[in-house]
Design an enzyme around this catalytic site. Structure first.
Site, PDB file in Angstrom:
ATOM      1  N   HIS A   3       0.816  -1.223   0.000  1.00 49.73           N
ATOM      2  CA  HIS A   3       0.000   0.000   0.000  1.00 49.73           C
ATOM      3  C   HIS A   3       0.847   1.269   0.000  1.00 49.73           C
ATOM      4  O   HIS A   3       0.480   2.266  -0.593  1.00 49.73           O
ATOM      5  CB  HIS A   3      -0.990   0.002   1.165  1.00 49.73           C
ATOM      6  CG  HIS A   3      -0.365   0.091   2.524  1.00 49.73           C
ATOM      7  ND1 HIS A   3       0.141  -1.002   3.175  1.00 49.73           N
ATOM      8  CD2 HIS A   3      -0.149   1.147   3.343  1.00 49.73           C
ATOM      9  CE1 HIS A   3       0.648  -0.627   4.350  1.00 49.73           C
ATOM     10  NE2 HIS A   3       0.479   0.683   4.472  1.00 49.73           N
ATOM     11  N   LYS A  45       5.917   5.490  -1.131  1.00 51.88           N
ATOM     12  CA  LYS A  45       6.732   6.297  -0.205  1.00 51.88           C
ATOM     13  C   LYS A  45       8.208   6.261  -0.555  1.00 51.88           C
ATOM     14  O   LYS A  45       8.977   7.096  -0.083  1.00 51.88           O
ATOM     15  CB  LYS A  45       6.546   5.805   1.237  1.00 51.88           C
ATOM     16  CG  LYS A  45       5.284   6.302   1.917  1.00 51.88           C
ATOM     17  CD  LYS A  45       5.289   5.871   3.375  1.00 51.88           C
ATOM     18  CE  LYS A  45       4.003   6.249   4.097  1.00 51.88           C
ATOM     19  NZ  LYS A  45       3.972   5.662   5.451  1.00 51.88           N
TER      20      LYS A  45
HETATM   21  P1  C2E Z   1      -2.218  10.145   6.631  1.00 49.02           P
HETATM   22  O1  C2E Z   1      -2.564  11.142   7.672  1.00 49.02           O
HETATM   23  O2  C2E Z   1      -2.759  10.365   5.268  1.00 49.02           O
HETATM   24  O3  C2E Z   1      -0.655  10.080   6.572  1.00 49.02           O
HETATM   25  C1  C2E Z   1       0.014   9.363   5.563  1.00 49.02           C
HETATM   26  C2  C2E Z   1       1.437   9.223   5.896  1.00 49.02           C
HETATM   27  O4  C2E Z   1       2.024  10.522   6.022  1.00 49.02           O
HETATM   28  C3  C2E Z   1       1.712   8.553   7.247  1.00 49.02           C
HETATM   29  O5  C2E Z   1       1.683   7.146   7.109  1.00 49.02           O
HETATM   30  C4  C2E Z   1       3.088   9.087   7.554  1.00 49.02           C
HETATM   31  O6  C2E Z   1       4.090   8.397   6.820  1.00 49.02           O
HETATM   32  C5  C2E Z   1       3.029  10.505   7.038  1.00 49.02           C
HETATM   33  N1  C2E Z   1       2.678  11.477   8.078  1.00 49.02           N
HETATM   34  C6  C2E Z   1       1.454  11.907   8.441  1.00 49.02           C
HETATM   35  N2  C2E Z   1       1.527  12.836   9.400  1.00 49.02           N
HETATM   36  C7  C2E Z   1       2.843  12.990   9.686  1.00 49.02           C
HETATM   37  C8  C2E Z   1       3.577  13.846  10.601  1.00 49.02           C
HETATM   38  O7  C2E Z   1       3.017  14.623  11.364  1.00 49.02           O
HETATM   39  N3  C2E Z   1       4.928  13.714  10.586  1.00 49.02           N
HETATM   40  C9  C2E Z   1       5.568  12.846   9.767  1.00 49.02           C
HETATM   41  N4  C2E Z   1       6.930  12.758   9.822  1.00 49.02           N
HETATM   42  N5  C2E Z   1       4.915  12.043   8.874  1.00 49.02           N
HETATM   43  C10 C2E Z   1       3.575  12.136   8.853  1.00 49.02           C
HETATM   44  P2  C2E Z   1       1.384   6.263   8.409  1.00 49.02           P
HETATM   45  O8  C2E Z   1       2.293   6.664   9.528  1.00 49.02           O
HETATM   46  O9  C2E Z   1       1.457   4.838   7.948  1.00 49.02           O
HETATM   47  O10 C2E Z   1      -0.098   6.579   8.825  1.00 49.02           O
HETATM   48  C11 C2E Z   1      -1.173   6.063   8.104  1.00 49.02           C
HETATM   49  C12 C2E Z   1      -2.455   6.736   8.501  1.00 49.02           C
HETATM   50  O11 C2E Z   1      -2.745   6.463   9.875  1.00 49.02           O
HETATM   51  C13 C2E Z   1      -2.428   8.252   8.398  1.00 49.02           C
HETATM   52  O12 C2E Z   1      -2.656   8.677   7.082  1.00 49.02           O
HETATM   53  C14 C2E Z   1      -3.595   8.610   9.338  1.00 49.02           C
HETATM   54  O13 C2E Z   1      -4.825   8.387   8.700  1.00 49.02           O
HETATM   55  C15 C2E Z   1      -3.452   7.586  10.443  1.00 49.02           C
HETATM   56  N6  C2E Z   1      -2.661   8.160  11.537  1.00 49.02           N
HETATM   57  C16 C2E Z   1      -1.359   7.962  11.801  1.00 49.02           C
HETATM   58  N7  C2E Z   1      -0.999   8.646  12.913  1.00 49.02           N
HETATM   59  C17 C2E Z   1      -2.077   9.297  13.338  1.00 49.02           C
HETATM   60  C18 C2E Z   1      -2.349  10.181  14.457  1.00 49.02           C
HETATM   61  O14 C2E Z   1      -1.456  10.491  15.258  1.00 49.02           O
HETATM   62  N8  C2E Z   1      -3.622  10.653  14.580  1.00 49.02           N
HETATM   63  C19 C2E Z   1      -4.593  10.336  13.696  1.00 49.02           C
HETATM   64  N9  C2E Z   1      -5.812  10.817  13.881  1.00 49.02           N
HETATM   65  N10 C2E Z   1      -4.387   9.519  12.646  1.00 49.02           N
HETATM   66  C20 C2E Z   1      -3.139   9.010  12.460  1.00 49.02           C
HETATM   67 FE    FE Z   2      -0.150   5.452   2.930  1.00 52.56          FE
HETATM   68 FE    FE Z   3       1.620   1.942   6.017  1.00 51.40          FE
END
Ligand code: C2E
Ligand code: FE
Ligand code: FE
Ligand code: SIN
Ligand code: SIN
Ligand code: SIN
Length: 381
Positions: free
Chosen positions: A239, A243
């Site tokens: 998925h 990246k």
């Molecule tokens: P998303 O918000 O669309 O984020 C996609 C990817 O962007 C994340 O994959 C991560 O690699 C990066 N990313 C997002 N926000 C940040 C950030 O603040 N800093 C950095 N360095 N990278 C960031 P990942 O980690 O696999 O997360 C997948 C999804 O899980 C996210 O999609 C979001 O829907 C959820 N998620 C992850 N962490 C959180 C969180 O702390 N709060 C909420 N509400 N959702 C989260």
């Molecule tokens: Fe993703």
């Molecule tokens: Fe992932």
């Protein structure tokens, strides 16, 4: 001296960019998936290694337990070479289990120059990485020789990238050697591709395994057949393959992303889709859909295409839940893991917003099963 001459002609090469790296891996993954003949398979794997680290040569050595030798059929131009299993750098790597990474072979006493003598080749920079099977036994080694860029030596990054490739080819190799379970091998390749995407964001290999298992479980809970659930399990690890194209400065940023950075991050969905969509293979077609749609939201406020409700493919809706559950339940560079209570509340709140409401119900009703999978594939285990 013809070799020296040829060598110097090629030292203009550049290290691969992230996109090129992904392209190389992708091209080889489909070749590997289609190859059932061991000898040709070894060639392909060696060629992939060579391109990944921009080496002049790359060889896959295999341990012959019976004869206590290392052998290879993949040295370019030479059909088969055999050396005692404790000889030379490859022997050393195989005996100790440690990778070796040196700038000039002739300055290292472990190097056995006999192979050069046999072949008339001049070895300089060498990278050797042991390959292990599923049981952790060393079954061979990847050996890359002579870096073809101006630097003329292999880098930390080469070591890391080839180590990653080696850690997965080891498993694949064993099944090929046993001439069994070609299907299993194809699954490994899919995981490899997914993990290479994930590895750059320093998420562990277990992330893609967990997402695969959560996705399969959700698929079964919706009433899909075992076959289709297995297809989703194989495809979902890819998925986040897109990246690979995201710069480290964004991917590894410890804190919150700016709007611009997040906009760039969001391109991973489209990038992944574009790389996967060309294949006619079932698994890769499913993977393309998943890469494209795993960040769409039920309420139409996701990305990249703001699809709504059932416009989002069921595979995308399933993987969305699996991915977010795993992201929340794990430490990330940018956040600590959440406790289960907080995760449950998020899914309750996001039912019908971010996530398909029916799937969310199935997920919540069976929450303990998902937690079991999480515990089974813990990052520290
Ligand atoms: P998303 O918000 O669309 O984020 C996609 C990817 O962007 C994340 O994959 C991560 O690699 C990066 N990313 C997002 N926000 C940040 C950030 O603040 N800093 C950095 N360095 N990278 C960031 P990942 O980690 O696999 O997360 C997948 C999804 O899980 C996210 O999609 C979001 O829907 C959820 N998620 C992850 N962490 C959180 C969180 O702390 N709060 C909420 N509400 N959702 C989260
Ligand atoms: Fe993703
Ligand atoms: Fe992932
Ligand atoms: C590429 O395919 O992008 C370059 C491969 C190589 O030079 O090894
Ligand atoms: C040897 O020449 O040492 C065997 C393979 C290698 O380590 O280069
Ligand atoms: C591999 O996955 O790299 C090798 C494929 C196989 O063992 O059949």
């Amino acid at each position: 001296m013809e070799n020296e001459y040829n060598l110097s002609l090629h030292k203009e090469k550049q290290d691969l960019s992230s996109d090129q790296l992904l392209q190389v891996i992708f091209d080889y993954a489909s070749k590997i998936a289609n190859e059932k003949d061991l000898d040709r398979l070894l060639m392909i794997m060696a060629d992939m290694g060579r391109e990944i680290v921009v080496a002049d040569r790359c060889t896959l050595w295999l341990v012959d337990q019976n004869k206590n030798e290392l052998w290879t059929k993949v040295a370019h131009k030479i059909d088969e070479i055999r050396i005692p299993s404790d000889s030379g750098l490859v022997g050393h790597a195989v005996q100790t289990g440690q990778p070796i990474y040196i700038d000039d072979a002739y300055g290292d006493e472990r190097f056995n120059a006999n192979v050069d003598k046999q072949t008339g080749y001049r070895t300089k920079a060498i990278l050797v990485i042991p390959i292990r099977n599923n049981d952790g036994e060393i079954v061979g080694a990847y050996q890359a020789i002579n870096k073809m860029t101006k630097a003329e030596k292999f880098s930390e990054k080469d070591l890391r990238t080839l180590t990653l490739a080696a850690s997965y080819t080891g498993k694949s190799l064993e099944s090929a050697l046993l001439a069994h379970e070609i299907e299993e091998t194809q699954k490994e390749i899919i995981f490899t591709m997914g993990e290479i995407g994930e590895s750059r964001s320093r998420e562990t290999g277990n992330h893609v395994k967990r997402v695969a298992e959560y996705s399969k479980l959700l698929a079964l809970l919706t009433g899909m057949s075992e076959t289709e659930a297995e297809l989703i399990k194989m495809a979902s690890p890819m998925h986040d393959i897109g990246k690979v194209a995201i710069p480290d400065s964004i991917l590894k940023k410890p804190g919150k992303l700016t709007k611009e950075e997040f906009d760039e991050m969001k391109t991973h969905a489209e990038v992944g889709y574009n790389l996967l969509k060309g294949s006619n293979r079932k698994i890769l077609r499913a993977a393309a859909v998943i890469a494209h749609e795993h960040h769409e939201k039920w309420n139409g406020q996701g990305y990249p295409n703001q699809l709504k409700g059932e416009e989002i493919h069921i595979y995308g809706r399933i993987t969305a839940i699996a991915d977010v559950f795993d992201a929340l339940a794990s430490d990330r560079v940018y956040k600590k893991a959440w406790d289960m209570e907080r995760i449950l509340n998020l899914f309750k709140d996001e039912k019908g917003e971010h996530f398909d409401p029916e799937l969310t119900d199935l997920f919540l009703e069976n929450f303990h099963s998902f937690v079991e999978i999480k515990d089974q594939y813990r990052d520290d285990s």
